[in-house]
Design an enzyme around this catalytic site. Structure first.
Site, short mmCIF file in Angstrom:
data_model
loop_
_atom_site.label_atom_id
_atom_site.label_comp_id
_atom_site.label_asym_id
_atom_site.label_seq_id
_atom_site.Cartn_x
_atom_site.Cartn_y
_atom_site.Cartn_z
N HIS A 180 -4.35 4.53 4.23
CA HIS A 180 -5.54 3.66 4.22
C HIS A 180 -6.77 4.46 3.79
O HIS A 180 -7.58 4.00 2.99
CB HIS A 180 -5.77 3.09 5.63
N TYR A 219 3.50 4.13 11.02
CA TYR A 219 3.69 2.68 11.10
C TYR A 219 4.28 2.05 9.84
O TYR A 219 4.81 0.96 9.89
CB TYR A 219 2.37 1.98 11.45
N ARG A 271 0.83 -1.21 0.00
CA ARG A 271 0.00 0.00 0.00
C ARG A 271 0.87 1.26 0.00
O ARG A 271 1.67 1.45 0.91
CB ARG A 271 -0.95 0.01 1.21
#
Ligand SMILES: Cc1ncc(C[n+]2csc(CCOP(=O)(O)OP(=O)(O)O)c2C)c(N)n1
Ligand SMILES: [Mg+2]
Length: 333
Positions: A247, A256, A243
């Protein structure tokens, strides 16, 4: 670990695809990319709420659906919110969905496109059931369901996959393995070596493809659709990438994610990668690329104008569909 299927590294095009198909695949990818980019800007302007980006997921969405016919059903998750664009759904409808406006709802029967599923994995049994229904009615259509790596930890995924295999339902399960479920990494999600390995446990084939390679995704999806149509049951397609965008607009992945890995992924982002392939093959030139992008941008400008020209919805609608008979307390309020 089995190698990922790739096509774009070579010069060969999957059998049966001509130049018109290649240009159409590119047009659809650009349309999705521009929708996503404009939607983020639209969000930043405060004109839509939280938005789930699908930047760099276009190869999966366009490649997989290109293997379908119009009578086949698509079951999207929120990550594939704009997938209706590949079937010619107006972009204004999808913007309206994100605005929470009733003109953003469509009748699934009009497009053979199920509602956008926000709960993780709950649409997988729905897709399995629809596919089984097609089989029982002896209709040739199949269903394709999209979900993420995180969804494979949900009971609904297991139930849907198992049911589809036991019933030999014509279902294609497309797992967008972007290696993150918000901030939960794949390693915390599963101890299996690959997600495709799970397919063996259900008695169906599992295929791993490069998720940034639109032609590899297409070729795996086409085989899966052909199996489904021939009565050979479901297939699990794991489209692997990393990714490279948040998100959703409410997320800060810097806390993170592996930023070097993101940079690496962005360098081979899927639209540019396909464009370079098509330029190398002489299927497109720079002018055609620019014209395709300009056309998509015009479509989005018109879509934003159309969405905002819609009248404000009637607030009564909030109560119309959830209740056959609204509870007395609510009616009084
Ligand atoms: C049943 C359910 N549980 C939790 C959530 C909250 N949630 C929203 S997105 C998400 C992560 C899903 O990750 P993945 O399946 O990998 O899909 P991706 O977002 O990466 O495309 C979660 C847990 C939800 N929407 N539904
Ligand atoms: Mg994920």
């Amino acid at each position: 670990m089995p190698a990922l299927r790739r096509v774009l590294d070579g010069d060969a095009v999957p059998d049966g695809l001509d130049e018109r198909d290649l240009r159409e695949l590119h047009r659809r990818m650009v349309l999705l990319r521009v929708f996503d980019e404009r939607a983020v800007v639209y969000h930043r302007q405060g004109r839509i709420g939280t938005y789930a980006l699908f930047w760099n997921h276009e190869a999966i969405q366009v490649g997989a659906t290109y293997a379908l016919r119009d009578e086949d059903w698509i079951f999207p998750s929120y990550r594939e919110s704009a997938i209706g664009l590949v079937r010619g759904m107006p972009p204004a409808t999808l913007l309206q969905w994100w605005r929470g406006h009733p003109s953003g709802w469509w009748n699934p029967l009009d497009w053979n496109l199920a509602s956008i599923c926000v709960p993780i994995g709950t649409h997988i049994p729905h897709a399995a059931g629809l596919a089984w229904g097609k089989k029982l009615r002896r209709e040739a259509a199949c269903a394709m369901v999209f979900f993420g790596d995180g969804a494979t930890s949900e009971g609904a995924f297991h139930e849907g996959a198992n049911f589809a295999a036991v019933m030999q339902a014509p279902l294609v399960l497309v797992c967008n393995n972007n290696q993150w479920a918000i901030s939960t990494p794949l390693a915390a999600q599963t101890h299996a070596e690959t997600l495709a390995a799970k397919a063996a446990g259900y008695g169906m084939p599992g295929v791993r493809v490069d998720g940034l390679d639109v032609l590899a995704v297409f070729s795996a999806a086409r085989e899966a659709v052909e199996r489904a149509r021939s009565g050979l049951g479901p297939t699990f397609v794991e489209a692997v990438h990393y990714r490279a965008a948040p998100h959703a607009t409410a997320d800060d992945p810097k806390l993170y994610i592996d930023l070097e890995r993101v940079e690496e992924e962005r360098r081979q982002e899927c639209v540019g990668r396909f464009e370079r392939f098509l330029l190398r093959l002489g299927v497109l030139d720079e002018d055609a690329v620019a014209a395709t992008r300009a056309e998509a941008e015009d479509a989005m400008r018109a879509a934003i104008a159309a969405a905002e020209a819609e009248p404000e919805p009637d607030l009564e609608l909030v109560f119309e569909h959830p209740y056959a008979d609204p509870p007395p307390g609510l009616r009084d309020a």
